[in-house]
Design an enzyme around this catalytic site. Structure first.
Site, PDB file in Angstrom:
ATOM      1  N   CYS A  70      19.996 -35.288  -2.127  1.00 53.22           N
ATOM      2  CA  CYS A  70      19.091 -36.393  -2.413  1.00 53.22           C
ATOM      3  C   CYS A  70      18.522 -36.142  -3.808  1.00 53.22           C
ATOM      4  O   CYS A  70      17.856 -35.128  -4.033  1.00 53.22           O
ATOM      5  CB  CYS A  70      17.989 -36.427  -1.356  1.00 53.22           C
ATOM      6  SG  CYS A  70      16.693 -37.622  -1.718  1.00 53.22           S
ATOM      7  N   GLU A 115      12.392 -33.104  -8.250  1.00 54.15           N
ATOM      8  CA  GLU A 115      12.778 -32.503  -6.980  1.00 54.15           C
ATOM      9  C   GLU A 115      14.149 -32.984  -6.526  1.00 54.15           C
ATOM     10  O   GLU A 115      14.492 -34.151  -6.705  1.00 54.15           O
ATOM     11  CB  GLU A 115      11.785 -32.991  -5.934  1.00 54.15           C
ATOM     12  CG  GLU A 115      10.994 -31.897  -5.309  1.00 54.15           C
ATOM     13  CD  GLU A 115       9.908 -32.478  -4.438  1.00 54.15           C
ATOM     14  OE1 GLU A 115      10.209 -32.856  -3.309  1.00 54.15           O
ATOM     15  OE2 GLU A 115       8.767 -32.559  -4.913  1.00 54.15           O
ATOM     16  N   CYS A 175       3.453 -46.793  -3.976  1.00 56.43           N
ATOM     17  CA  CYS A 175       3.401 -47.063  -2.539  1.00 56.43           C
ATOM     18  C   CYS A 175       2.283 -46.204  -1.933  1.00 56.43           C
ATOM     19  O   CYS A 175       2.113 -45.035  -2.308  1.00 56.43           O
ATOM     20  CB  CYS A 175       4.743 -46.743  -1.885  1.00 56.43           C
ATOM     21  SG  CYS A 175       6.076 -47.790  -2.519  1.00 56.43           S
ATOM     22  N   CYS A 217       9.225 -36.728   0.087  1.00 57.04           N
ATOM     23  CA  CYS A 217       9.631 -36.537  -1.287  1.00 57.04           C
ATOM     24  C   CYS A 217       8.413 -36.490  -2.201  1.00 57.04           C
ATOM     25  O   CYS A 217       7.413 -37.151  -1.961  1.00 57.04           O
ATOM     26  CB  CYS A 217      10.597 -37.623  -1.726  1.00 57.04           C
ATOM     27  SG  CYS A 217       9.967 -39.274  -1.530  1.00 57.04           S
ATOM     28  N   CYS A 240       6.783 -41.935 -10.600  1.00 60.40           N
ATOM     29  CA  CYS A 240       7.195 -43.276 -10.184  1.00 60.40           C
ATOM     30  C   CYS A 240       6.027 -44.207 -10.458  1.00 60.40           C
ATOM     31  O   CYS A 240       4.866 -43.811 -10.360  1.00 60.40           O
ATOM     32  CB  CYS A 240       7.507 -43.257  -8.685  1.00 60.40           C
ATOM     33  SG  CYS A 240       8.109 -44.831  -8.042  1.00 60.40           S
ATOM     34  N   CYS A 262       3.162 -42.640  -0.316  1.00 60.36           N
ATOM     35  CA  CYS A 262       4.148 -41.780  -0.975  1.00 60.36           C
ATOM     36  C   CYS A 262       3.502 -40.798  -1.944  1.00 60.36           C
ATOM     37  O   CYS A 262       2.590 -41.158  -2.691  1.00 60.36           O
ATOM     38  CB  CYS A 262       5.155 -42.663  -1.708  1.00 60.36           C
ATOM     39  SG  CYS A 262       6.445 -41.737  -2.538  1.00 60.36           S
TER      40      CYS A 262
HETATM   41  N1  SAH Z   1      11.922 -45.854  -4.803  1.00 65.29           N
HETATM   42  C1  SAH Z   1      12.975 -45.851  -3.838  1.00 65.29           C
HETATM   43  C2  SAH Z   1      13.547 -44.490  -3.536  1.00 65.29           C
HETATM   44  C3  SAH Z   1      12.618 -43.337  -3.385  1.00 65.29           C
HETATM   45  S1  SAH Z   1      11.654 -43.193  -1.942  1.00 65.29           S
HETATM   46  C4  SAH Z   1      12.527 -46.559  -2.569  1.00 65.29           C
HETATM   47  O1  SAH Z   1      11.382 -46.963  -2.495  1.00 65.29           O
HETATM   48  O2  SAH Z   1      13.345 -46.750  -1.678  1.00 65.29           O
HETATM   49  C5  SAH Z   1      12.768 -42.848  -0.616  1.00 65.29           C
HETATM   50  C6  SAH Z   1      12.274 -43.330   0.725  1.00 65.29           C
HETATM   51  O3  SAH Z   1      11.224 -42.481   1.222  1.00 65.29           O
HETATM   52  C7  SAH Z   1      11.685 -44.712   0.668  1.00 65.29           C
HETATM   53  O4  SAH Z   1      12.073 -45.444   1.789  1.00 65.29           O
HETATM   54  C8  SAH Z   1      10.204 -44.423   0.711  1.00 65.29           C
HETATM   55  O5  SAH Z   1       9.474 -45.544   1.104  1.00 65.29           O
HETATM   56  C9  SAH Z   1      10.164 -43.273   1.680  1.00 65.29           C
HETATM   57  N2  SAH Z   1       8.933 -42.492   1.696  1.00 65.29           N
HETATM   58  C10 SAH Z   1       8.114 -42.212   0.679  1.00 65.29           C
HETATM   59  N3  SAH Z   1       7.059 -41.485   1.094  1.00 65.29           N
HETATM   60  C11 SAH Z   1       7.242 -41.295   2.420  1.00 65.29           C
HETATM   61  C12 SAH Z   1       6.492 -40.631   3.423  1.00 65.29           C
HETATM   62  N4  SAH Z   1       5.368 -40.029   3.140  1.00 65.29           N
HETATM   63  N5  SAH Z   1       6.989 -40.644   4.694  1.00 65.29           N
HETATM   64  C13 SAH Z   1       8.143 -41.272   4.982  1.00 65.29           C
HETATM   65  N6  SAH Z   1       8.881 -41.909   4.069  1.00 65.29           N
HETATM   66  C14 SAH Z   1       8.434 -41.941   2.812  1.00 65.29           C
END
Ligand code: SAH
Length: 350
Positions: free
Chosen positions: A103, A90, A114, A331, A110, A117
């Site tokens: 972006c 994406e 988390c 994302c 990944c 996510c």
């Molecule tokens: N792996 C990297 C970059 C990708 S995620 C990182 O962790 O920073 C980009 C950002 O989006 C990160 O801050 C991540 O924690 C956040 N993110 C992921 N899922 C999300 C969600 N459902 N709502 C808000 N932010 C989210």
């Protein structure tokens, strides 16, 4: 087949020599590639024998547009690009006052898992090549017809789990005869892989760094971000401090607000204690709810209260504008949806 977008200018000169051409032909080719040209016939200053060789041995179209969503409320657009091996990634295009931003994803899937996510739900498939990351920029410019001046590596994937290709990607963006993009217009976001942060501060001290913090204490961060078991806050925060001291640059901490988890008065108090005195900025993100995770957003009003409390304590903080909220802002959601082969009508499948 060589992906031309994966090559530095010097490597393109080597390629020209391989094709029996003088090195300067490689420089000319490099210029065309970063003008976004994908048809060798349009590269009018290259001799025909070279373009014929390129057609046989090189390629410029590593991605295929699979789906596209357009926000009705702002200029945000999401793209789902297919890779040569059948995977998909994406890319998001956003319009800001200070310029268009893309972006990009650094991996297909990944492995950081988390809890909030969408990107990690099905795990890591593979890392992307620098060329595939560059292609997300160039193809999005072609699809939108708009010039893009800023790049954030904040899509699917953990950039420091793909350090070599991210580093190649940045070096290619810097090339004078290509994009000539300055470090200041590039931001890399990491979940906090400490060795990556250290290396990044040596290799790219001028590129912006964002760190996904999301919790001010290890007990909660362990629960939200399994990476905290390997690189706990007790190591991460000193590494971030060292980064700011070495580079003189402010770190952005991302903090997605999750109702009843990290948004309580107690947790915000701990966040202030943790970051006080550090050269940093907190980006508060009202959580984009991903139904699979069961976690809820704190909402904009609570985000604004927290912003005020941080600011009053001397910690610069902003609440992220929710761009493209009507098109699955979080994302990984479009990709996840495509994997489920959903027939959602808001996705224009090409
Ligand atoms: N792996 C990297 C970059 C990708 S995620 C990182 O962790 O920073 C980009 C950002 O989006 C990160 O801050 C991540 O924690 C956040 N993110 C992921 N899922 C999300 C969600 N459902 N709502 C808000 N932010 C989210």
């Amino acid at each position: 087949m060589k992906d031309l977008r994966n090559l530095t200018e010097a490597e393109m000169q080597e390629l020209a020599k391989e094709a029996g051409q003088p090195a300067f032909r490689g420089r000319q080719l490099f210029g065309w590639v970063y003008k976004g040209r994908t048809d060798f016939r349009e590269m009018t200053n290259l001799p025909e024998v070279f373009t014929a060789w390129l057609k046989e041995n090189a390629e410029l179209d590593s991605l295929k547009l699979l789906a596209r969503q357009k926000s009705k409320t702002d200029g945000t657009q999401k793209f789902l690009y297919g890779l040569k091996d059948g995977n998909a990634v994406e890319t998001v295009f956003m319009k800001y006052k200070y310029g268009n931003t893309v972006c990009v994803s650094s991996q297909a899937g990944c492995r950081m898992h988390c809890a909030f996510c969408a990107s990690g739900i099905n795990g890591l498939v593979r890392s992307l090549t620098a060329g595939e990351i560059i292609s997300q920029l160039l193809d999005t410019e072609r699809e939108t017809g708009e010039k893009i001046s800023r790049i954030v590596v904040m899509g699917t994937g953990e950039p420091f789990d793909n350090y070599d290709q991210i580093s190649r990607f940045i070096r290619i963006l810097h090339e004078k005869d290509g994009r000539n993009m300055s470090s200041r217009n590039i931001t890399v976001s990491s979940c906090g892989l400490v060795p990556g942060i250290r290396k990044f501060s040596e290799d790219f001290p001028q590129v912006n760094l964002a760190v996904s913090l999301h919790a001010p204490v290890s007990s909660l961060r362990d629960e939200l971000m399994p990476v905290n078991h390997s690189y706990p806050l007790e190591e991460l925060i000193p590494a971030c401090r060292a980064y700011t001291e070495k580079t003189g640059r402010r770190i952005t901490f991302e903090y997605a607000l999750i109702r009843g988890k990290n948004d309580t008065d107690e947790m915000i108090g701990k966040l202030i204690h943790l970051l006080r005195g550090m050269l940093c900025h907190v980006n508060l993100i009202p959580l984009n709810e991903v139904s699979e995770t069961g976690l809820l957003t704190s909402g904009r009003k609570r985000a604004e209260e927290i912003q005020k409390r941080l600011e009053d304590s001397g910690i610069p903080a902003t609440v992220r504008r929710q761009l493209g909220a009507d098109i699955d802002g979080a994302c990984g959601q479009l990709r996840l949806k495509a994997q489920k082969q959903s027939d959602d009508s808001s996705v224009t499948v090409k």
